[in-house]
Design a protein around this motif. Sequence first.
Motif, PDB file in Angstrom:
ATOM      1  N   ASP A  42       0.830  -1.204   0.000  1.00 55.95           N
ATOM      2  CA  ASP A  42       0.000   0.000   0.000  1.00 55.95           C
ATOM      3  C   ASP A  42       0.867   1.258   0.000  1.00 55.95           C
ATOM      4  OD1 ASP A  42       0.811  -0.593   2.637  1.00 55.95           O
ATOM      5  OD2 ASP A  42      -0.841   0.545   3.486  1.00 55.95           O
TER       6      ASP A  42
ATOM      7  N   TYR B  35       0.580   3.886  -3.163  1.00 59.22           N
ATOM      8  CA  TYR B  35      -0.021   5.190  -2.864  1.00 59.22           C
ATOM      9  C   TYR B  35       0.423   6.290  -3.836  1.00 59.22           C
ATOM     10  CZ  TYR B  35      -0.927   9.574  -0.390  1.00 59.22           C
ATOM     11  OH  TYR B  35      -1.309  10.849  -0.067  1.00 59.22           O
TER      12      TYR B  35
ATOM     13  N   LYS C  32      -1.828   8.915  -6.331  1.00 64.64           N
ATOM     14  CA  LYS C  32      -1.712  10.366  -6.202  1.00 64.64           C
ATOM     15  C   LYS C  32      -1.319  11.023  -7.521  1.00 64.64           C
ATOM     16  CE  LYS C  32      -2.482  12.472  -3.328  1.00 64.64           C
ATOM     17  NZ  LYS C  32      -3.837  13.040  -3.019  1.00 64.64           N
TER      18      LYS C  32
ATOM     19  N   LEU D 103      -7.151  10.223  -0.881  1.00 68.29           N
ATOM     20  CA  LEU D 103      -7.260   9.101   0.064  1.00 68.29           C
ATOM     21  C   LEU D 103      -8.246   9.460   1.170  1.00 68.29           C
ATOM     22  CD1 LEU D 103      -6.170   6.284   0.879  1.00 68.29           C
ATOM     23  CD2 LEU D 103      -4.492   7.466   2.300  1.00 68.29           C
TER      24      LEU D 103
ATOM     25  N   ARG E  34      -7.395   4.617   5.169  1.00 71.51           N
ATOM     26  CA  ARG E  34      -6.500   3.462   5.065  1.00 71.51           C
ATOM     27  C   ARG E  34      -7.056   2.448   6.058  1.00 71.51           C
ATOM     28  NH1 ARG E  34      -1.574   1.698   7.618  1.00 71.51           N
ATOM     29  NH2 ARG E  34      -0.240   0.531   6.171  1.00 71.51           N
TER      30      ARG E  34
ATOM     31  N   LEU F 272      -6.890   0.696   0.671  1.00 68.04           N
ATOM     32  CA  LEU F 272      -6.774   2.125   0.392  1.00 68.04           C
ATOM     33  C   LEU F 272      -8.053   2.565  -0.313  1.00 68.04           C
ATOM     34  CD1 LEU F 272      -3.097   2.331  -0.940  1.00 68.04           C
ATOM     35  CD2 LEU F 272      -3.923   2.736   1.390  1.00 68.04           C
TER      36      LEU F 272
END
Length: 207
Positions: free
Chosen positions: A124, A128, A132, A138, A141, A164
């Motif tokens: 994760d 991430y 982005k 987000l 989590r 996520l």
Amino acid sequence: SQVCPLIYGNYIRGIDGVKTKEIIVGLALKKEVQILKSDKYAHIEHADNSNFLRELSDGSMKLIVTSPPYNIGKKYEKRTSLDRYLSEQAKIISECVRLLHPNGSICWQTGNHITTDGEVVPLDVMLYPIFKQHGLLLRNRIVWHFEHGLHCSKRFSGRHETILWFTKSKDYTYHLDPVRVPSKYPGKKYFKGPKVGQLSCNPLGKN
């Protein structure tokens, strides 16, 4: 067709006018469709994921949920370098972002990749930045804790995975009340101030 080894089990809820359709993309060597008896607008699609996603319309999905393989050599995947794995994931993520409705959500469940020398790589954290790059936001989590799995001898056993949850915009669909849990102190009331005597918790439960 050749199965994409890096994504399987995508669960995609889309919008089709006023009707909702649900598509489950599974791991299979040939394309097959099964109409679920419980809902005529739902069906299961078995196909190469990378090819299947390209056939779908931009912005047509309100919810995308998936748990792709973790590149650890399971029978349904082919282990490869971490860089190549992330590169292939990036291609699928890009397609999912294209399909996502402006008010939609993506929930990407993943765990840890274990290198050949036993190092733990939290996927994760690695994924991430890819989300982005597409400007996704987000929201949570989410940690899934479980009790089963392999028992490690040289480190603590892995007993959790993460989800996520990203949205495409600030205006997204979220229904809190159906997922509330019971309050720790139901019926508790304010004992002073302007709200004295009123419930200090939500009667439907807590978040």
